[in-house]
Write a protein that holds these residues in place. Structure first.
Motif, PDB file in Angstrom:
ATOM      1  N   LEU A  83       0.836  -1.215   0.000  1.00 54.33           N
ATOM      2  CA  LEU A  83       0.000   0.000   0.000  1.00 54.33           C
ATOM      3  C   LEU A  83       0.866   1.258   0.000  1.00 54.33           C
ATOM      4  O   LEU A  83       1.813   1.360   0.777  1.00 54.33           O
ATOM      5  CB  LEU A  83      -0.890   0.036   1.237  1.00 54.33           C
ATOM      6  CG  LEU A  83      -2.176  -0.761   1.213  1.00 54.33           C
ATOM      7  CD1 LEU A  83      -2.940  -0.540   2.510  1.00 54.33           C
ATOM      8  CD2 LEU A  83      -3.051  -0.402   0.027  1.00 54.33           C
ATOM      9  N   PHE A  98      -2.704   9.459  11.304  1.00 55.80           N
ATOM     10  CA  PHE A  98      -3.107   8.105  11.706  1.00 55.80           C
ATOM     11  C   PHE A  98      -3.057   7.925  13.228  1.00 55.80           C
ATOM     12  O   PHE A  98      -3.856   7.172  13.786  1.00 55.80           O
ATOM     13  CB  PHE A  98      -2.274   7.046  10.968  1.00 55.80           C
ATOM     14  CG  PHE A  98      -2.836   6.743   9.614  1.00 55.80           C
ATOM     15  CD1 PHE A  98      -3.883   5.846   9.457  1.00 55.80           C
ATOM     16  CD2 PHE A  98      -2.374   7.404   8.488  1.00 55.80           C
ATOM     17  CE1 PHE A  98      -4.438   5.600   8.215  1.00 55.80           C
ATOM     18  CE2 PHE A  98      -2.916   7.168   7.239  1.00 55.80           C
ATOM     19  CZ  PHE A  98      -3.953   6.263   7.098  1.00 55.80           C
ATOM     20  N   LYS A 143       3.279   3.322  11.112  1.00 56.86           N
ATOM     21  CA  LYS A 143       1.850   3.665  11.117  1.00 56.86           C
ATOM     22  C   LYS A 143       1.015   2.563  11.783  1.00 56.86           C
ATOM     23  O   LYS A 143       0.098   2.845  12.553  1.00 56.86           O
ATOM     24  CB  LYS A 143       1.364   3.870   9.678  1.00 56.86           C
ATOM     25  CG  LYS A 143      -0.116   4.152   9.552  1.00 56.86           C
ATOM     26  CD  LYS A 143      -0.588   4.006   8.120  1.00 56.86           C
ATOM     27  CE  LYS A 143      -0.784   2.580   7.676  1.00 56.86           C
ATOM     28  NZ  LYS A 143      -1.865   1.834   8.326  1.00 56.86           N
TER      29      LYS A 143
ATOM     30  N   ASN B  95      -5.435   5.101  -0.524  1.00 59.14           N
ATOM     31  CA  ASN B  95      -5.366   5.127   0.941  1.00 59.14           C
ATOM     32  C   ASN B  95      -6.649   4.598   1.576  1.00 59.14           C
ATOM     33  O   ASN B  95      -6.788   4.587   2.790  1.00 59.14           O
ATOM     34  CB  ASN B  95      -5.112   6.577   1.399  1.00 59.14           C
ATOM     35  CG  ASN B  95      -4.716   6.666   2.853  1.00 59.14           C
ATOM     36  OD1 ASN B  95      -3.915   5.866   3.329  1.00 59.14           O
ATOM     37  ND2 ASN B  95      -5.295   7.600   3.585  1.00 59.14           N
ATOM     38  N   LEU B  97      -8.035   1.633   1.884  1.00 53.83           N
ATOM     39  CA  LEU B  97      -7.965   0.469   2.769  1.00 53.83           C
ATOM     40  C   LEU B  97      -7.415   0.866   4.137  1.00 53.83           C
ATOM     41  O   LEU B  97      -7.935   0.418   5.173  1.00 53.83           O
ATOM     42  CB  LEU B  97      -7.092  -0.625   2.137  1.00 53.83           C
ATOM     43  CG  LEU B  97      -6.903  -1.901   2.968  1.00 53.83           C
ATOM     44  CD1 LEU B  97      -8.246  -2.518   3.333  1.00 53.83           C
ATOM     45  CD2 LEU B  97      -6.046  -2.908   2.219  1.00 53.83           C
ATOM     46  N   ASN B  98      -6.379   1.726   4.150  1.00 57.46           N
ATOM     47  CA  ASN B  98      -5.831   2.180   5.433  1.00 57.46           C
ATOM     48  C   ASN B  98      -6.898   2.867   6.282  1.00 57.46           C
ATOM     49  O   ASN B  98      -6.936   2.700   7.506  1.00 57.46           O
ATOM     50  CB  ASN B  98      -4.675   3.158   5.196  1.00 57.46           C
ATOM     51  CG  ASN B  98      -3.372   2.444   4.864  1.00 57.46           C
ATOM     52  OD1 ASN B  98      -3.104   1.366   5.388  1.00 57.46           O
ATOM     53  ND2 ASN B  98      -2.585   3.033   3.986  1.00 57.46           N
ATOM     54  N   VAL B  99      -7.748   3.662   5.635  1.00 58.87           N
ATOM     55  CA  VAL B  99      -8.805   4.359   6.378  1.00 58.87           C
ATOM     56  C   VAL B  99      -9.878   3.366   6.824  1.00 58.87           C
ATOM     57  O   VAL B  99     -10.357   3.403   7.960  1.00 58.87           O
ATOM     58  CB  VAL B  99      -9.428   5.489   5.524  1.00 58.87           C
ATOM     59  CG1 VAL B  99     -10.587   6.155   6.253  1.00 58.87           C
ATOM     60  CG2 VAL B  99      -8.378   6.536   5.167  1.00 58.87           C
TER      61      VAL B  99
END
Lengths: 240, 269
Positions: A83, A98, A143, B95, B97-99
């Motif tokens: 990612l 985050f 993160k 982004n 998926l991260n959220v």
């Protein structure tokens, strides 16, 4: 920590996951292994609430998904080697955002401590989109871990790292997990790394669990001398 | 997960606002939406209005109507674009998926981009107002406070369009982002931003009457004519909004369920 029972997922004509059971105990380090297309990522994304299973139940940190997802995720860390990081933000800004997402009280200090843990403090003011893939992977690990999660989910965490950087990432993760007794669920194609980090492995093939146990026991179960050999055997069977 | 099933977390909302502030600060192209296009639109429509006035054309085609029209159009535009592109930023930078696997709820995220969008809306409208004053000596504030509820209605319509656009993108992928602009201009055309809806082809007029923005713009023109604010038109807009808001929320909620069910998140990972 995690109890998933009877997970099934079908995408059109493909049965991606077919009756998978997974449990991870407190402090346990488990690897989810299998060839490409075996159903690992779909399983992982179901466990994280990003994909809804057709059947089955998921209890994560005492919360039943999907309704308890937000509460459960406060204590879950996630990082995927593939990612990217958000565009137009500096590394420290990504981490502060985050950290706030994960309810960290002092986001700036926590983010800097996370960078320190993985030896990349010098990247704090770099633009996240301009990092090398290895640097990006390390920042993604910060993160995923800076809020000291009880349960850490890593998808191919060291796939793009040089051996020395991968070793630094492993050390950072092992320090964190030892200090906080963190549970781990990791996917990886690096069997050496898996044998070093994880005390239990789960092999998935064609959407079903075909082995679940200690690395040495699983190798013995398949009549092989290493996880690498088991992996290759299952991958070739899947290709047929 | 339902859209509205969780409480509000201020820390999440602040983080969403900060995340989009960073993008706005460094994305020079993002300033086109709030500085360049509002100025260009003001010049185009202001000049058309000026020309019509110079030719002795109908008063309702003159400068104040065009400039007020462009202000109203930018309420719809900015409200829609700021929210829909705020969401699309996550898909563009992969982004999402991260959220999605963070504790941030859909509601926290929506509130964050709406609040950030309000700032962009204020900037965009200020640009139109300043350009109108500087280039055509037209003070938009002279329209009076009656314009406030009209702007409020148009803002809500813009947000509803954004919810539909987000639903389209979740369902059909990034190709559907063209609808962020496409749907908006259909609504602008049908609502009669620069003309009364009686000027529309007869077949389109019944459709235009269903839109809350149509009634808000009728009210705006009435106020410009020096008449009192027509509350009946605002009431019609309110009724139409009472249907549009739950409809847009329900559509987004449904597409979110489909998104999770079909595993479309893998498109962005």
């Amino acid at each position: 920590m995690l109890v998933a029972r009877g997970l099934r997922k079908r995408f059109r004509k493909t049965q991606a996951v077919d009756g998978v059971d997974i449990t991870v105990e407190v402090g346990e380090r488990v690897a989810l292994l299998g060839a490409n297309g075996a159903g690992k990522t779909t399983t992982l994304l179901m466990l994280l609430g990003a994909i809804t299973p057709d059947e089955g139940t998921i209890d994560l940190l005492g919360y039943r998904l999907p309704h308890g997802r937000s509460k459960a995720m406060r204590s879950v860390g996630f990082s995927a080697g593939y990612l990217p990081l958000p565009d137009r933000l500096r590394v420290i800004e990504v981490l502060r955002v985050f950290a706030d997402f994960y309810g960290v009280a002092d986001a700036e200090r926590t983010a800097r401590a996370g960078l320190e843990r993985f030896g990349i403090s010098h990247l704090a003011n770099d633009m996240a989109s301009e990092l090398s893939s290895g640097q990006r992977t390390l920042v993604a690990l910060v993160k995923g871990t800076m809020h000291s999660p009880q349960f850490l989910v890593l998808d191919e965490p060291t796939a793009s790292l040089d051996p020395d950087v991968a070793a630094r990432a492993r050390r950072g993760l092992e320090d964190l997990m030892s200090a906080d007794n963190t549970s781990l669920l990791v996917t990886s194609h690096n069997m050496t790394e898996v044998e070093r980090i994880c005390e239990r492995v789960i092999f998935i093939s064609r959407g079903t669990v075909v082995a679940d146990g200690r690395p040495a026991d699983v190798a013995t179960q398949f009549g092989r001398d290493s996880l690498e050999a088991v992996f290759l055997q299952l991958a070739s069977e899947e290709d047929r | 997960m339902r859209l509205l099933d969780a409480g509000i977390n201020k820390q999440h909302i602040r983080a969403v606002i900060r995340r989009h502030y960073y993008v706005q600060k460094r994305g020079w192209h993002r300033w086109f939406d709030v500085l360049v296009w509002p100025t260009v639109d003001t010049v185009i429509w202001g000049s058309i209005g000026q020309f019509v006035t110079q030719q002795g054309g109908p008063v309702r085609s003159g400068l104040p109507y065009m400039l007020t029209g462009i202000l109203m159009m930018h309420v719809l535009y900015q409200a829609n674009i700021s929210v829909s592109t705020g969401f699309m930023e996550e898909t563009w930078s992969r982004n999402l998926l991260n959220v999605m696997v963070s504790p941030v709820t859909e509601l926290d995220y929506m509130i964050g981009i709406v609040i950030f969008g309000l700032g962009k809306l204020a900037l965009g409208l200020s640009t139109v107002a300043i350009a109108a004053a500087a280039l055509y000596s037209f003070n938009i504030l002279s329209v009076g406070w009656a314009i406030v509820p009209i702007i409020g209605i148009l803002m809500l319509v813009g947000w509803c369009i954004a919810l539909f656009v987000m639903g389209f993108v979740l369902r059909f992928g990034n190709g559907a982002e063209i609808l962020a602009w496409g749907v908006l201009f259909v609504v602008v055309a049908l609502s009669g931003v620069f003309y009364p809806v009686t000027a529309l082809p007869a077949a389109m007029q019944p459709v235009s009457q269903l839109l809350p923005s149509t009634h808000a713009l009728i009210a705006a023109r009435t106020v410009l004519d020096g008449d009192p604010l027509p509350w009946s038109e605002l009431a019609k807009a309110g009724v139409a909004l009472a249907a549009l808001i739950p409809l847009s929320l329900a559509y987004l909620n449904r597409t979110l369920r489909t998104f999770r069910h079909r595993g479309y998140v893998t498109r962005y990972s």
